[in-house]
Each structure stands twice: as C-alpha cells, then as structure tokens.
Enzyme design. Structure first.
Site, short mmCIF file in Angstrom:
data_model
loop_
_atom_site.label_atom_id
_atom_site.label_comp_id
_atom_site.label_asym_id
_atom_site.label_seq_id
_atom_site.Cartn_x
_atom_site.Cartn_y
_atom_site.Cartn_z
N GLY A 28 0.80 -1.22 0.00
CA GLY A 28 0.00 0.00 0.00
C GLY A 28 0.84 1.27 0.00
O GLY A 28 2.04 1.25 -0.25
N HIS A 34 4.27 1.88 -8.20
CA HIS A 34 3.18 0.90 -8.17
C HIS A 34 2.24 1.11 -9.35
O HIS A 34 1.79 0.15 -9.99
CB HIS A 34 2.36 1.04 -6.87
CG HIS A 34 3.11 0.77 -5.61
ND1 HIS A 34 3.33 1.72 -4.66
CD2 HIS A 34 3.68 -0.38 -5.15
CE1 HIS A 34 4.00 1.19 -3.64
NE2 HIS A 34 4.23 -0.07 -3.91
N LYS A 146 13.25 -2.30 -8.04
CA LYS A 146 13.82 -1.52 -6.93
C LYS A 146 14.28 -2.47 -5.82
O LYS A 146 15.36 -2.32 -5.29
CB LYS A 146 12.79 -0.54 -6.39
CG LYS A 146 13.31 0.24 -5.20
CD LYS A 146 12.33 1.28 -4.74
CE LYS A 146 11.14 0.68 -4.02
NZ LYS A 146 11.48 0.02 -2.74
N GLN A 150 14.70 -9.12 -3.57
CA GLN A 150 13.35 -9.68 -3.42
C GLN A 150 12.87 -10.28 -4.74
O GLN A 150 12.30 -11.37 -4.77
CB GLN A 150 12.40 -8.58 -2.96
CG GLN A 150 10.93 -8.95 -3.05
CD GLN A 150 10.04 -7.87 -2.47
OE1 GLN A 150 9.89 -7.77 -1.26
NE2 GLN A 150 9.42 -7.05 -3.33
N VAL A 173 11.00 3.49 -10.67
CA VAL A 173 10.63 4.85 -11.10
C VAL A 173 11.28 5.81 -10.12
O VAL A 173 11.26 5.57 -8.90
CB VAL A 173 9.09 5.02 -11.10
CG1 VAL A 173 8.69 6.44 -11.47
CG2 VAL A 173 8.44 4.01 -12.04
N SER A 183 7.46 3.77 -0.75
CA SER A 183 6.49 4.24 0.24
C SER A 183 7.20 4.84 1.44
O SER A 183 6.72 5.79 2.06
CB SER A 183 5.60 3.07 0.69
OG SER A 183 5.01 2.47 -0.43
O1 PAF Z 1 7.66 -5.25 -2.02
C1 PAF Z 1 6.69 -5.25 -1.25
O2 PAF Z 1 5.89 -4.32 -1.20
C2 PAF Z 1 6.48 -6.45 -0.33
O3 PAF Z 1 7.69 -6.99 0.09
C3 PAF Z 1 5.56 -7.54 -0.93
C4 PAF Z 1 6.19 -8.15 -2.18
C5 PAF Z 1 4.22 -6.92 -1.28
C6 PAF Z 1 5.35 -8.65 0.09
O4 PAF Z 1 4.78 -8.17 1.26
#
Ligand code: PAF
Length: 189
Positions: A28, A34, A146, A150, A173, A183
């Site tokens: 969020g 996003h 970014k 992950q 971006v 965020s």
């Molecule tokens: O990158 C993120 O915002 C979080 O690590 C994800 C992939 C939504 C998992 O909570």
C-alpha cells in the site's frame, strides 16, 4: 475485498472462465512505481488484482511495522484510475491465524545484502507472497526491480516450487530529484 476465501473463489471462477489473472502485490501507500506496475499489468490479462497488505511477518522487532505509511482510501482511488479490477485487502489475522506455523526459507538467495541486514525479512516476504499467490491464482505477477534481491528470491521460489506463474520484473521509477520512489520516502524530509 477482505476475505481470503472469497478472493480465492473469485480467482478460481475467473480462471474457469478463461480469464488471465495479473497480480501486483503491494504493502500500500501507492506511488508512481506501483502505478507503473498496474499500467503494465493491465495489458497482460483480463483480471488485474492488486493486494494491499502490510505484512507483519517481514518486519523485524525494532522495525517500522506500526508506523508504516498507510492510506487505503487514496490507494483504492489510484488503483481504480490505473485500471485495477479488484483490490484484495486482507486483515493480518485472516492470513496469520493463531495456529499459523509454516514458512518458506531459502538456502542462498536470501542471504547477504538485505537478507544479512534484516534477519527473517525474506522468510516473511516469501511466505506471504506464496500465500497471496495461492489466493489470487495469478498467471502473471509484477514486481519492481527496486527491491532487486526480493525479485530474484521470488523468481527462485516460483521455479523451485513449480508455481505456474510468470514473474515480470519492472524498472524502478525515480522522483525528479533522482531518488527511487518508495512508500518509505514518506519518512524523508
Ligand atoms: O515489495 C513489497 O511491497 C512487499 O515486500 C511484498 C512483495 C508486497 C510482500 O509483502
């Protein structure tokens, strides 16, 4: 939509109807990064799903879980204007009931870099991403470059666990001053 079982039922019905599901998982407080994922995702399938879930499992004890920036109303507006069909916003207790005891671990990709600085972080990320994928049943999942470690970890998990999902990595971006959008930039003066 809040209820995991309803999300899964909706996803399975969409797949039965031949729709391709595109998934953008987020925590969020959406920004243009996003939004770029949602716009790219819009072209890839018929049902574009966004999840908004501040995942407690990926925060360490002294991290910013309680003050992580939140703006559900603003997020839902941005999602709707970016072509999103469905926002999945589960409650923590619905994803992690008291008896919860399963987690996804890696032997290599989650070690070093961010994994070394934040013990347990990638276990939390991988576990929630796998859970969300089981609920959303995506054909495509979009993640930003970014968070590069992950992204590699999720790609590894998808291959290792034979998930029928295409992971699409998307460029980060930047703000006009060159800072990558995040965020957590809300914390910066
Ligand atoms: O990158 C993120 O915002 C979080 O690590 C994800 C992939 C939504 C998992 O909570």
């Amino acid at each position: 939509m809040h209820e995991p079982r309803l999300m899964q039922r909706r996803a399975l019905a969409a797949r039965r109807a031949g729709q391709r599901i595109v998934f953008v998982p987020t925590m969020g407080y959406l920004h243009e990064g996003h939004v770029s994922l949602l716009r790219r995702g819009r072209a890839l399938g018929e049902l574009l799903v966004l999840s908004i879930f501040v995942n407690p499992m990926q925060f360490g004890v002294n991290e910013d879980l309680s003050r992580y920036p939140r703006d559900l109303e603003g997020d839902l507006h941005k999602a709707a204007t970016s072509g999103c069909d469905l926002a999945f916003v589960p409650e923590p207790v619905a994803l992690y009931p008291a008896e919860f005891q399963t987690q996804v671990e890696f032997t290599q990709v989650a070690q070093g870099l961010c994994g070394a600085q934040r013990p347990g972080h990638f276990v939390g990320v991988a576990t929630v991403v796998l859970k969300l994928c089981n609920l959303v049943q995506p054909d495509f999942m979009l993640l930003g470059e970014k968070d590069y470690q992950q992204l590699q970890m999720v790609r590894r998990m998808v291959r290792d666990l034979n998930l029928p999902i295409e992971v699409v990595g998307c460029p980060l971006v930047r703000d006009s001053n060159g800072v990558a959008l995040s965020s957590r930039n809300a914390y910066l003066s």
